[in-house]
Design a protein around this motif. Structure first.
Motif, PDB file in Angstrom:
ATOM      1  N   GLU A  26      46.254  32.326  35.941  1.00 26.32           N
ATOM      2  CA  GLU A  26      47.714  32.279  35.892  1.00 26.32           C
ATOM      3  C   GLU A  26      48.202  30.837  36.024  1.00 26.32           C
ATOM      4  N   ASP A  27      49.416  30.628  35.581  1.00 30.58           N
ATOM      5  CA  ASP A  27      50.001  29.289  35.661  1.00 30.58           C
ATOM      6  C   ASP A  27      50.092  28.844  37.115  1.00 30.58           C
ATOM      7  N   GLY A  28      49.531  27.690  37.395  1.00 33.14           N
ATOM      8  CA  GLY A  28      49.580  27.146  38.747  1.00 33.14           C
ATOM      9  C   GLY A  28      48.618  27.786  39.721  1.00 33.14           C
ATOM     10  N   GLU A  29      47.771  28.693  39.273  1.00 30.05           N
ATOM     11  CA  GLU A  29      46.843  29.362  40.182  1.00 30.05           C
ATOM     12  C   GLU A  29      45.734  28.397  40.596  1.00 30.05           C
ATOM     13  N   GLU A  30      45.482  28.321  41.881  1.00 28.50           N
ATOM     14  CA  GLU A  30      44.443  27.436  42.399  1.00 28.50           C
ATOM     15  C   GLU A  30      43.065  28.066  42.218  1.00 28.50           C
ATOM     16  N   ARG A  31      42.082  27.231  42.448  1.00 30.68           N
ATOM     17  CA  ARG A  31      40.705  27.649  42.183  1.00 30.68           C
ATOM     18  C   ARG A  31      40.264  28.814  43.058  1.00 30.68           C
ATOM     19  N   ARG A  32      40.389  28.677  44.377  1.00 35.17           N
ATOM     20  CA  ARG A  32      39.862  29.718  45.259  1.00 35.17           C
ATOM     21  C   ARG A  32      40.596  31.042  45.102  1.00 35.17           C
ATOM     22  N   PRO A  33      41.928  31.088  45.015  1.00 38.45           N
ATOM     23  CA  PRO A  33      42.566  32.392  44.775  1.00 38.45           C
ATOM     24  C   PRO A  33      42.099  33.061  43.482  1.00 38.45           C
ATOM     25  N   PHE A  34      41.892  32.267  42.422  1.00 36.52           N
ATOM     26  CA  PHE A  34      41.416  32.873  41.176  1.00 36.52           C
ATOM     27  C   PHE A  34      40.000  33.422  41.333  1.00 36.52           C
ATOM     28  N   LEU A  35      39.121  32.643  41.984  1.00 36.10           N
ATOM     29  CA  LEU A  35      37.749  33.104  42.156  1.00 36.10           C
ATOM     30  C   LEU A  35      37.688  34.357  43.014  1.00 36.10           C
ATOM     31  N   ASP A  36      38.522  34.442  44.048  1.00 32.67           N
ATOM     32  CA  ASP A  36      38.559  35.653  44.874  1.00 32.67           C
ATOM     33  C   ASP A  36      39.084  36.838  44.071  1.00 32.67           C
ATOM     34  N   ARG A  37      40.052  36.593  43.210  1.00 26.92           N
ATOM     35  CA  ARG A  37      40.592  37.673  42.380  1.00 26.92           C
ATOM     36  C   ARG A  37      39.556  38.139  41.356  1.00 26.92           C
ATOM     37  N   ALA A  38      38.805  37.188  40.787  1.00 26.29           N
ATOM     38  CA  ALA A  38      37.760  37.564  39.840  1.00 26.29           C
ATOM     39  C   ALA A  38      36.647  38.347  40.531  1.00 26.29           C
ATOM     40  N   ARG A  39      36.292  37.956  41.731  1.00 20.06           N
ATOM     41  CA  ARG A  39      35.262  38.683  42.481  1.00 20.06           C
ATOM     42  C   ARG A  39      35.724  40.092  42.816  1.00 20.06           C
ATOM     43  N   ALA A  40      36.997  40.226  43.207  1.00 19.96           N
ATOM     44  CA  ALA A  40      37.526  41.552  43.522  1.00 19.96           C
ATOM     45  C   ALA A  40      37.538  42.435  42.277  1.00 19.96           C
TER      46      ALA A  40
END
Length: 287
Positions: A265-279
């Motif tokens: 997503e626009d402005g999404e940081e690395r760790r939140p995206f990786l946690d969302r992908a893992r979930a």
């Protein structure tokens, strides 16, 4: 031709041992450039997800393979290169260790042996007759100059100027150590060439039933190639076919579930995206 026949043979063996069931839960199989990212529990994950793809997708999809395992024998190297068309990655980049110079220990000077007094030299008497002493040349010149009223002799030439002491040139700076190669470089090259890839963002095999924290490679690739579709996948039961440390497969029913695509997503940081992908990967376990 041999690679194609070997591929069909391996595909038959994998499907006989595991069933290799593919369940497209969140998206249909489509011939578009994708990054499939899945949980990682066994070396057989590579073969399992490759076998679960339909034939038209297998030809354009390249799984990643750990070089230290899949290229350590000529047979496995040939299979991963010619059959799977795998992308080799280095699981651990070995940084050159800096050589630590030991502390210099100043050695104490060795004691000098005591000087031994040499016996006095004996002077032998000379038998030659004594010569009359002659006045020095400078005095003779002065006396002769006074008598003849000659002009004074020219001054002696100046002593040659000694060249300045040579200064040692400073040693050239040491060349910097070669940078450690980027482990994502082979994946970037594959994506730039238009291939789809299969990656395991954990970076290593897990054994707890849930994926470990995802490493940053998936985020880096997703931001570098925003038009490539990110598809999560859950590989089920394959760890029982070839558990960690085993080399003999055990027949058991396995499946691969593919989920809905994700995007950064626009402005999404690395760790939140990786946690969302893992979930998203974990959510496919109970589908």
């Amino acid at each position: 031709m041999l690679a194609k026949l070997t591929g069909w043979l391996l595909l038959g063996i994998v499907r006989l041992l595991t069933g290799a069931q593919a369940r497209w839960y969140g998206c249909p199989p489509k011939a578009e450039q994708r990054i499939y990212f899945a949980n990682h529990q066994s070396h057989a994950d590579l073969v399992m997800i490759w076998a679960a793809l339909p034939e038209e997708l297998r030809s354009i999809t390249r799984p990643i393979a750990a070089r230290d395992y899949w290229a350590n024998t000529p047979v496995k190297r040939w299979i991963t290169t010619e059959v799977f068309n795998a992308v080799y990655v280095e699981r651990a980049a070995a940084a050159p260790a800096a050589a630590v110079a030991p502390e210099s220990v100043q050695a104490e000077p060795a004691p000098q042996p005591a000087a031994v007094a040499s016996p006095a030299e004996r002077i032998e008497p000379s038998m030659e007759p004594l010569l009359p002493a002659t006045p020095p040349i400078a005095e003779a010149v002065n006396e002769l100059q006074g008598e003849l009223d000659l002009p004074p002799p020219p001054p002696p030439p100046p002593a040659p100027i000694a060249p300045p002491p040579s200064v040692a040139e400073p040693a050239p700076p040491a060349e910097p150590a070669a940078p450690v190669s980027d482990p994502l470089a082979p994946l970037v090259e594959a994506l730039r060439s238009g291939d789809s890839i299969i990656i395991f963002p954990e970076g290593t095999r897990g054994h707890t039933g849930e994926p470990q924290k995802f490493k940053s490679g998936l985020y880096t690739l997703a931001t570098m190639f925003p038009d490539v579709v990110l598809v999560p996948a859950w590989i089920d039961n394959v760890q029982r076919v070839m558990p960690k440390g085993e080399i003999v497969p055990v027949p058991i029913l396995c499946s691969v579930t593919f989920g809905a695509p994700l995007r950064v997503e626009d402005g999404e940081e690395r760790r939140p995206f990786l946690d969302r992908a893992r979930a998203a990967v974990i959510a496919l376990r109970d589908v």
